[in-house]
Design a protein around this motif. Structure first.
Motif, PDB file in Angstrom:
ATOM      1  N   ASP A 344       0.858  -1.186   0.000  1.00 17.08           N
ATOM      2  CA  ASP A 344       0.000   0.000   0.000  1.00 17.08           C
ATOM      3  C   ASP A 344       0.897   1.240   0.000  1.00 17.08           C
ATOM      4  O   ASP A 344       0.953   1.989   0.986  1.00 17.08           O
ATOM      5  N   PRO A 345       1.595   1.468  -1.119  1.00 19.84           N
ATOM      6  CA  PRO A 345       2.631   2.514  -1.129  1.00 19.84           C
ATOM      7  C   PRO A 345       2.098   3.899  -0.777  1.00 19.84           C
ATOM      8  O   PRO A 345       2.798   4.683  -0.156  1.00 19.84           O
ATOM      9  N   GLN A 346       0.862   4.165  -1.141  1.00 21.38           N
ATOM     10  CA  GLN A 346       0.321   5.505  -0.855  1.00 21.38           C
ATOM     11  C   GLN A 346      -0.318   5.580   0.531  1.00 21.38           C
ATOM     12  O   GLN A 346      -0.831   6.638   0.916  1.00 21.38           O
ATOM     13  N   GLY A 347      -0.339   4.478   1.241  1.00 23.44           N
ATOM     14  CA  GLY A 347      -0.955   4.479   2.573  1.00 23.44           C
ATOM     15  C   GLY A 347      -2.450   4.725   2.520  1.00 23.44           C
ATOM     16  O   GLY A 347      -3.032   5.294   3.445  1.00 23.44           O
ATOM     17  N   GLU A 366      16.752  -3.942  13.589  1.00 19.49           N
ATOM     18  CA  GLU A 366      17.587  -3.917  12.380  1.00 19.49           C
ATOM     19  C   GLU A 366      17.775  -2.446  12.009  1.00 19.49           C
ATOM     20  O   GLU A 366      17.059  -1.576  12.525  1.00 19.49           O
ATOM     21  N   ARG A 367      18.704  -2.204  11.114  1.00 17.20           N
ATOM     22  CA  ARG A 367      18.918  -0.825  10.697  1.00 17.20           C
ATOM     23  C   ARG A 367      17.655  -0.300  10.007  1.00 17.20           C
ATOM     24  O   ARG A 367      17.048  -0.994   9.191  1.00 17.20           O
ATOM     25  N   CYS A 368      17.273   0.909  10.354  1.00 11.66           N
ATOM     26  CA  CYS A 368      16.060   1.484   9.775  1.00 11.66           C
ATOM     27  C   CYS A 368      16.436   2.360   8.589  1.00 11.66           C
ATOM     28  O   CYS A 368      17.144   3.355   8.751  1.00 11.66           O
ATOM     29  N   ASP A 369      15.963   1.974   7.430  1.00 15.02           N
ATOM     30  CA  ASP A 369      16.283   2.773   6.251  1.00 15.02           C
ATOM     31  C   ASP A 369      15.445   4.063   6.270  1.00 15.02           C
ATOM     32  O   ASP A 369      14.271   4.048   6.644  1.00 15.02           O
ATOM     33  N   PRO A 370      16.048   5.185   5.878  1.00 15.51           N
ATOM     34  CA  PRO A 370      15.345   6.469   5.941  1.00 15.51           C
ATOM     35  C   PRO A 370      14.012   6.468   5.190  1.00 15.51           C
ATOM     36  O   PRO A 370      13.051   7.081   5.643  1.00 15.51           O
ATOM     37  N   ASP A 371      13.909   5.750   4.068  1.00 15.86           N
ATOM     38  CA  ASP A 371      12.648   5.726   3.309  1.00 15.86           C
ATOM     39  C   ASP A 371      11.492   5.224   4.168  1.00 15.86           C
ATOM     40  O   ASP A 371      10.402   5.787   4.155  1.00 15.86           O
ATOM     41  N   THR A 372      11.750   4.155   4.888  1.00 13.94           N
ATOM     42  CA  THR A 372      10.700   3.558   5.720  1.00 13.94           C
ATOM     43  C   THR A 372      10.343   4.506   6.861  1.00 13.94           C
ATOM     44  O   THR A 372       9.167   4.688   7.189  1.00 13.94           O
ATOM     45  N   GLU A 377       6.370   8.499   9.002  1.00 12.25           N
ATOM     46  CA  GLU A 377       6.068   9.879   9.447  1.00 12.25           C
ATOM     47  C   GLU A 377       4.966  10.487   8.582  1.00 12.25           C
ATOM     48  O   GLU A 377       4.004  11.062   9.088  1.00 12.25           O
ATOM     49  N   ASP A 378       5.127  10.336   7.253  1.00 12.79           N
ATOM     50  CA  ASP A 378       4.170  10.958   6.318  1.00 12.79           C
ATOM     51  C   ASP A 378       2.777  10.363   6.460  1.00 12.79           C
ATOM     52  O   ASP A 378       1.792  11.071   6.516  1.00 12.79           O
ATOM     53  N   LYS A 379       2.725   9.050   6.470  1.00 13.07           N
ATOM     54  CA  LYS A 379       1.408   8.410   6.400  1.00 13.07           C
ATOM     55  C   LYS A 379       0.681   8.416   7.744  1.00 13.07           C
ATOM     56  O   LYS A 379      -0.540   8.419   7.794  1.00 13.07           O
ATOM     57  N   LEU A 380       1.435   8.379   8.833  1.00 13.45           N
ATOM     58  CA  LEU A 380       0.783   8.271  10.138  1.00 13.45           C
ATOM     59  C   LEU A 380       0.727   9.597  10.882  1.00 13.45           C
ATOM     60  O   LEU A 380      -0.042   9.755  11.831  1.00 13.45           O
ATOM     61  N   GLY A 381       1.607  10.516  10.496  1.00 17.34           N
ATOM     62  CA  GLY A 381       1.599  11.835  11.137  1.00 17.34           C
ATOM     63  C   GLY A 381       2.017  11.800  12.601  1.00 17.34           C
ATOM     64  O   GLY A 381       1.568  12.625  13.398  1.00 17.34           O
TER      65      GLY A 381
END
Ligand code: COA
Ligand code: AMP
Length: 632
Positions: A344-347, A366-372, A377-381
């Motif tokens: 669900d890329p657009q959330g 695990e290491r958190c990639d910045p994209d994730t 942040e964007d989708k959940l606010g």
């Protein structure tokens, strides 16, 4: 008080700092010494103190106004069911279960292995052990019988608590045959098991050994909490080491509670009475600390979720749980969000749910990639916080201390050390490195409460694995750097551990399995980058001279062997045959170089390679598995 002031306060008086926090725990008898360093480098917290973990997690709340508050909510999309337990109900169930296990001969100090799926009875089993001072050791359900057998032979349990089955979205995992095989394989003979029959799939029992959970509970008498020493182990949790022999991480009783209680407010900003959800499994340390112990010690409602982020039934599952149970804080591994983002890329599904109670998302494992991180942040606010810790510590080493002060988030960094941890980046000679230089991430001794005092029955191995590399320091086996603001960036492991979907696995252990194939002369297993799981293992096999069998058959056989001996959780699905492996002059396989080729990241020609064509062969081999030049 700011983070800097709190950290400085701890530095100025480390024992006074923890002594004050110990007031938040109930003690039958106070400690004689806050930190016993008489056996340094092995340290003990709150020596002489007498307490009980189950009392602090349950009874105390029942007696102090939380009896009717929900303690545990079980939400299981895979069985389409839910169950809730107030603190009183959970205390009563646990007290009876403690009566059952005592009637089966378990006493204070005895070990109990718990091999169970994500059902409330698994939480009850852990707390029932704690209630009578027995030491539990939970084994993750995705491990194979052989791994379970290894743990049986190390922990020497009096009892194993298990269930008829686990439920994965596409299949029933029959636990009982795995348990029976493990008991057969182990040298230590387990005399009793307690088996929970699940409605979804029952199992046969062996009359003189296996006791039916339901029958035993129906006949059980509740028992009271047994006072134990603060320094007595609460549990052992085995974690991957650099060989097939897992390490038994010991968690003590008193320090564990003090640190975990502290972490709930400091690391997660959570107050008693709030709803906390760790989407993990009780088989991992995240499940121990943040499905079971910390939320209950803190008087929260803990969510236990038997499902996946996607496919049960869709990528909106997490949002449904958050809405339905009014979750305030979620903790999971980034891989879960990568899975959701992929579907669900657009959330879009987020919009279908009321997430008004939700205020923070925490990632670790695990290491958190910045994209994730940014997607969350964007989708959940809400703030998305990466934090770093290990099975060994039981709680965060570095985090953004939102309960004290929210520091600016830097994607790629796990922020700053928690009070209790003096984190240093060391060069190979043990000298601290300047900002922005990568080195070994170490913690100056003593470690704070909750961190392992030792390995189960193996002080020598504890010293050899963790303390001897850099005297005066605990070596985390992670490499990383501190930036100019003192933020920590964890970059890689310095050993053979890889992180597959947030699960910690040893490539060395997988190599041991591959090497035991009759046609394999030598082999290498390496963790290559994977978009969903972070890393996944691939195997390269050199066959014995004269082997003429089909290479694909041999590759399929080793894949099956890893599944059977380590378990499906290893996610080892790809192997190929090569003529030879590149090595250093001293004979060490150049796994790092092969990994870089597979990951399509820049690499330098190693000085020890006389014949560069061997690296072309590696590139061709990994390409057949879909990596390196063969990947998109
Ligand atoms: N019992 C038995 N088998 C299990 C199991 C369990 N408790 N958990 C996982 N497995 C099996 C899976 O069925 C799968 O088997 P398969 O090879 O037959 O498909 C295999 O082990 C690998 O499992 P997993 O790594 O979980 O992969 P997945 O494809 O099923 O799911 C994710 C991938 C990302 C959705 C899932 O790993 C996830 O939700 N991870 C994040 C949460 C988490 O667990 N974090 C851990 C520490 S915080
Ligand atoms: P485990 O013991 O399974 O919790 O795994 C611990 C290891 O996972 C650490 O030593 C790191 O290698 C890795 N790890 C855990 N959290 C993070 C994180 N936030 N960032 C990078 N690596 C992490």
């Amino acid at each position: 008080m700011s983070y800097a002031q709190t950290y400085a306060q701890w530095q100025a008086d480390p024992t006074g700092f923890w002594e004050a926090l110990a007031e938040d725990i109930h003690w039958y008898k106070r400690w004689d010494t806050v930190l016993d360093d008489s056996q340094a480098p092995i340290y003990r917290w709150f020596k002489g103190g007498v307490t009980n973990t189950c009392y602090n997690a349950l009874d105390r709340h029942v007696e102090n106004g939380r009896a009717d508050q929900l303690a545990l909510v079980y939400d299981s999309p895979v069985t389409n069911s839910q169950q809730t337990f107030t603190y009183r109900e959970l205390r009563d169930e646990v007290a009876k279960l403690a009566g059952v296990i005592r009637s089966l001969g378990v006493e204070k100090g005895d070990r109990v292995i718990i091999y169970m799926p994500m059902v409330p009875e698994a939480v009850m089993a852990m707390l029932a052990c704690a209630r009578i001072g027995a030491i539990h050791s939970v084994v993750f359900g995705g491990f194979a019988a052989k791994e379970l057998a290894t743990r049986i032979d190390d922990a020497l349990p009096k009892l194993i608590m298990s269930a008829s089955c686990g439920i994965e979205p596409t299949r029933i995992v029959e636990y009982k045959p795995l348990l029976d095989d493990a008991i057969d394989m182990a040298e230590h003979k387990v005399e009793r098991t307690l088996i929970l029959q699940r409605d979804q799939h029952g199992c046969d029992c062996i009359a003189e050994r296996d006791v039916d959970w339901g029958d035993a509970m129906a006949a059980a008498e509740p028992v009271d909490c047994v006072p134990v020493q603060a320094t007595d182990p609460c549990y052992i949790l085995y974690t991957s080491g650099t060989t097939g022999q897992p390490k038994g991480i010991v968690r003590d009783t008193g320090g564990h509670m003090v640190a975990l209680k502290y972490s709930m407010k400091t690391v997660y900003g959570v107050e008693p009475g709030e709803v906390y959800w760790a989407a993990s499994d009780v088989g991992w340390v995240v499940g121990h600390s943040y499905i079971v112990y910390a939320p209950l010690l803190h008087g929260c409602t803990s969510i236990m979720y038997e499902g996946k982020p996607v496919g049960t039934p869709d990528a909106g599952a997490f949002w449904r749980v958050i809405e339905e149970h009014k979750v305030n804080v979620l903790f999971t591994a980034p891989t879960a969000f990568r899975a959701i983002k992929r579907e669900d890329p657009q959330g879009e599904l987020v919009k279908n749910y009321d997430l008004s109670a939700f205020r923070g998302l925490f990632f670790a494992g695990e290491r958190c990639d910045p994209d994730t991180l940014h997607w969350g942040e964007d989708k959940l606010g809400v703030p998305v916080i990466d934090h770093w810790w290990q099975t060994e510590t039981g709680w965060a080493i570095c985090a953004n201390p939102v309960g004290i002060e929210t520091l600016p988030v830097k994607a790629g960094s796990t922020t700053v050390p928690m009070p209790g941890y003096d984190v240093q980046i060391l060069d190979p000679n043990g000298q601290p490195l300047p900002a922005n230089e990568i080195g070994a991430v170490c913690v100056k001794l003593p470690l704070p409460p909750s961190a392992l005092p030792t390995l189960w029955q193996r002080d020598d191995l504890y010293k050899a694995k963790y303390l001897n590399h850099y005297p005066g320091y605990y070596s985390t086996a992670d490499a990383g750097f501190k930036d100019e603001d003192g933020y920590l960036h964890i970059m890689a492991r310095t050993d053979d551990i890889i992180n597959v979907a947030g699960h910690r696995l040893s490539t060395g252990a997988m190599e041991e399995v591959l090497a035991s194939h009759v046609d394999v002369a030598e082999c290498a297993v390496l963790g290559v980058n994977d978009e969903l799981k972070g890393e996944i293992p691939i195997g390269l096999l050199v066959l014995n001279a004269g082997v003429t069998r089909d290479h694909a058959d041999i590759a399929a056989e080793v894949v099956q062997m890893v599944r059977e001996r380590i378990g499906p959780v290893a996610a080892f699905k790809k192997a190929t045959v090569v003529k030879r492996l590149p090595k250093t002059r001293s004979g060490k396989i150049l796994r790092g170089t092969i990994k870089r080729i597979a990951d399509n990241t820049p690499w330098d020609m190693p000085a020890t390679i006389d014949d560069p064509t061997i690296l072309d062969e590696m590139a061709e081999a990994v390409a057949t598995l879909g990596y390196g030049k063969g990947s998109s």
